[in-house]
Design a protein around this motif. Structure first.
Motif, PDB file in Angstrom:
ATOM      1  N   GLY A 116      18.056 -51.722  95.068  1.00 16.76           N
ATOM      2  CA  GLY A 116      18.467 -52.039  93.709  1.00 16.76           C
ATOM      3  C   GLY A 116      17.334 -51.861  92.715  1.00 16.76           C
ATOM      4  O   GLY A 116      17.530 -51.325  91.613  1.00 16.76           O
ATOM      5  N   THR A 117      16.140 -52.259  93.093  1.00 19.30           N
ATOM      6  CA  THR A 117      14.978 -52.109  92.216  1.00 19.30           C
ATOM      7  C   THR A 117      14.667 -50.639  91.986  1.00 19.30           C
ATOM      8  O   THR A 117      14.394 -50.226  90.856  1.00 19.30           O
ATOM      9  CB  THR A 117      13.747 -52.814  92.826  1.00 19.30           C
ATOM     10  OG1 THR A 117      14.059 -54.200  93.005  1.00 19.30           O
ATOM     11  CG2 THR A 117      12.530 -52.675  91.941  1.00 19.30           C
ATOM     12  N   GLN A 118      14.720 -49.825  93.016  1.00 22.11           N
ATOM     13  CA  GLN A 118      14.438 -48.397  92.896  1.00 22.11           C
ATOM     14  C   GLN A 118      15.417 -47.691  91.966  1.00 22.11           C
ATOM     15  O   GLN A 118      15.047 -46.754  91.279  1.00 22.11           O
ATOM     16  CB  GLN A 118      14.472 -47.718  94.270  1.00 22.11           C
ATOM     17  CG  GLN A 118      13.328 -48.076  95.179  1.00 22.11           C
ATOM     18  CD  GLN A 118      12.021 -47.533  94.656  1.00 22.11           C
ATOM     19  OE1 GLN A 118      11.943 -46.404  94.211  1.00 22.11           O
ATOM     20  NE2 GLN A 118      10.992 -48.347  94.703  1.00 22.11           N
ATOM     21  N   ALA A 151      23.902 -52.453  94.458  1.00 22.32           N
ATOM     22  CA  ALA A 151      23.350 -51.492  95.411  1.00 22.32           C
ATOM     23  C   ALA A 151      24.198 -51.490  96.685  1.00 22.32           C
ATOM     24  O   ALA A 151      24.552 -50.430  97.216  1.00 22.32           O
ATOM     25  CB  ALA A 151      21.897 -51.815  95.731  1.00 22.32           C
ATOM     26  N   TYR A 155      18.887 -44.054 100.787  1.00 19.58           N
ATOM     27  CA  TYR A 155      19.114 -45.224 101.634  1.00 19.58           C
ATOM     28  C   TYR A 155      19.040 -44.855 103.112  1.00 19.58           C
ATOM     29  O   TYR A 155      18.348 -45.508 103.889  1.00 19.58           O
ATOM     30  CB  TYR A 155      20.477 -45.868 101.341  1.00 19.58           C
ATOM     31  CG  TYR A 155      20.755 -47.002 102.296  1.00 19.58           C
ATOM     32  CD1 TYR A 155      20.165 -48.250 102.100  1.00 19.58           C
ATOM     33  CD2 TYR A 155      21.542 -46.819 103.425  1.00 19.58           C
ATOM     34  CE1 TYR A 155      20.377 -49.275 102.994  1.00 19.58           C
ATOM     35  CE2 TYR A 155      21.757 -47.846 104.324  1.00 19.58           C
ATOM     36  CZ  TYR A 155      21.169 -49.070 104.110  1.00 19.58           C
ATOM     37  OH  TYR A 155      21.359 -50.094 105.010  1.00 19.58           O
ATOM     38  N   LYS A 214      25.120 -47.182  86.887  1.00 19.41           N
ATOM     39  CA  LYS A 214      23.711 -46.778  86.925  1.00 19.41           C
ATOM     40  C   LYS A 214      23.514 -45.435  87.620  1.00 19.41           C
ATOM     41  O   LYS A 214      22.431 -44.881  87.603  1.00 19.41           O
ATOM     42  CB  LYS A 214      22.879 -47.838  87.656  1.00 19.41           C
ATOM     43  CG  LYS A 214      22.884 -49.190  87.005  1.00 19.41           C
ATOM     44  CD  LYS A 214      21.997 -49.187  85.798  1.00 19.41           C
ATOM     45  CE  LYS A 214      21.908 -50.603  85.235  1.00 19.41           C
ATOM     46  NZ  LYS A 214      20.943 -50.697  84.174  1.00 19.41           N
ATOM     47  N   ALA A 225      21.343 -54.387  90.333  1.00 18.14           N
ATOM     48  CA  ALA A 225      21.307 -55.616  91.135  1.00 18.14           C
ATOM     49  C   ALA A 225      21.560 -55.278  92.594  1.00 18.14           C
ATOM     50  O   ALA A 225      22.175 -54.257  92.914  1.00 18.14           O
ATOM     51  CB  ALA A 225      22.376 -56.584  90.635  1.00 18.14           C
ATOM     52  N   ARG A 226      21.068 -56.140  93.491  1.00 19.49           N
ATOM     53  CA  ARG A 226      21.236 -55.875  94.920  1.00 19.49           C
ATOM     54  C   ARG A 226      22.708 -55.833  95.302  1.00 19.49           C
ATOM     55  O   ARG A 226      23.111 -55.079  96.176  1.00 19.49           O
ATOM     56  CB  ARG A 226      20.473 -56.885  95.767  1.00 19.49           C
ATOM     57  CG  ARG A 226      21.049 -58.268  95.780  1.00 19.49           C
ATOM     58  CD  ARG A 226      20.310 -59.170  96.773  1.00 19.49           C
ATOM     59  NE  ARG A 226      20.710 -60.543  96.550  1.00 19.49           N
ATOM     60  CZ  ARG A 226      20.029 -61.405  95.820  1.00 19.49           C
ATOM     61  NH1 ARG A 226      18.912 -61.053  95.255  1.00 19.49           N
ATOM     62  NH2 ARG A 226      20.466 -62.627  95.664  1.00 19.49           N
ATOM     63  N   ASP A 242      17.364 -49.361  89.614  1.00 24.77           N
ATOM     64  CA  ASP A 242      17.594 -50.191  88.432  1.00 24.77           C
ATOM     65  C   ASP A 242      18.983 -50.820  88.424  1.00 24.77           C
ATOM     66  O   ASP A 242      19.746 -50.676  87.477  1.00 24.77           O
ATOM     67  CB  ASP A 242      17.370 -49.356  87.154  1.00 24.77           C
ATOM     68  CG  ASP A 242      17.329 -50.231  85.903  1.00 24.77           C
ATOM     69  OD1 ASP A 242      16.900 -51.392  86.010  1.00 24.77           O
ATOM     70  OD2 ASP A 242      17.758 -49.751  84.838  1.00 24.77           O
ATOM     71  N   ASP A 283      17.621 -55.406  98.009  1.00 22.04           N
ATOM     72  CA  ASP A 283      16.757 -55.789  96.892  1.00 22.04           C
ATOM     73  C   ASP A 283      15.879 -54.613  96.478  1.00 22.04           C
ATOM     74  O   ASP A 283      15.750 -54.305  95.296  1.00 22.04           O
ATOM     75  CB  ASP A 283      15.869 -56.983  97.270  1.00 22.04           C
ATOM     76  CG  ASP A 283      16.647 -58.279  97.331  1.00 22.04           C
ATOM     77  OD1 ASP A 283      17.367 -58.573  96.355  1.00 22.04           O
ATOM     78  OD2 ASP A 283      16.544 -58.987  98.343  1.00 22.04           O
ATOM     79  N   VAL A 284      15.271 -53.968  97.461  1.00 15.54           N
ATOM     80  CA  VAL A 284      14.395 -52.822  97.182  1.00 15.54           C
ATOM     81  C   VAL A 284      15.210 -51.647  96.652  1.00 15.54           C
ATOM     82  O   VAL A 284      14.826 -51.006  95.673  1.00 15.54           O
ATOM     83  CB  VAL A 284      13.604 -52.418  98.453  1.00 15.54           C
ATOM     84  CG1 VAL A 284      12.828 -51.132  98.236  1.00 15.54           C
ATOM     85  CG2 VAL A 284      12.663 -53.542  98.874  1.00 15.54           C
TER      86      VAL A 284
END
Length: 171
Positions: A86-88, A96, A75, A61, A92-93, A90, A83-84
């Motif tokens: 990974g979401t930012q 990340a 970071y 990614k 999985a945590r 795209d 979690d956040v």
């Protein structure tokens, strides 16, 4: 890039660097990343654990060095949960977390090679004084912590701070 950065203000808010500083850091980061990747490859081949060359296989990614640098700087500037993070970006945590632990040493090595890491340990007071040449003020942020007192009288005297109590009196 993975994240669309609109302007210099947003870049500073997300990474702590201006776009110009980011652009200046990127070539050194990319070179360090490639060097460390080839070292890992050669080590893996020598141990018999690696067959594919760096760059082969599925693309992640964070395809470009700029994406990788943005990821690790984001970071350390914001300290989001995985979690956040990974979401930012795209992912999985777990990815990340894996990417951060893979890229952090690259950033550290890059900053060390550029000579911009702060000196964190001093062997002598003279070495500390030399590092502070030209600095007018020094602020040290400290937190007082409760210390468990020894029952042995001699040891207790060695560690006595001069305070009567950790809790301020209300007189």
């Amino acid at each position: 890039m993975v994240m669309a950065i609109r302007d210099d203000r947003q870049m500073r808010a997300l990474t702590g660097l201006s776009q110009k500083q980011f652009a200046a850091l990127l070539p050194a980061f990319a070179a360090t990343y490639e060097e460390m990747r080839w070292i890992a490859y050669e080590t893996g081949v020598a141990e018999g654990k690696r067959v594919r060359k760096p760059g082969a296989g599925q693309k992640g990614k964070l395809p470009t060095p700029g994406d990788k640098l943005l990821f690790v700087l984001y970071y350390y500037k914001t300290y989001p949960t995985f979690d956040v993070l990974g979401t930012q970006f795209d992912m999985a945590r777990s990815k990340a977390n894996e990417n951060l632990h893979r890229l952090s040493p690259v950033l550290h090595e890059t900053l060390a090679r550029l000579g911009v890491l702060p000196h964190r340990q001093f062997e002598t007071p003279d070495e500390f004084k030399a590092a502070l040449q030209g600095i007018d003020q020094l602020l040290i942020d400290v937190t007082e912590r409760v210390y468990r007192r020894s029952q042995d009288d001699e040891t207790q005297r060695e560690h006595y701070s001069g305070k009567k109590s950790a809790i301020p009196s209300r007189t």
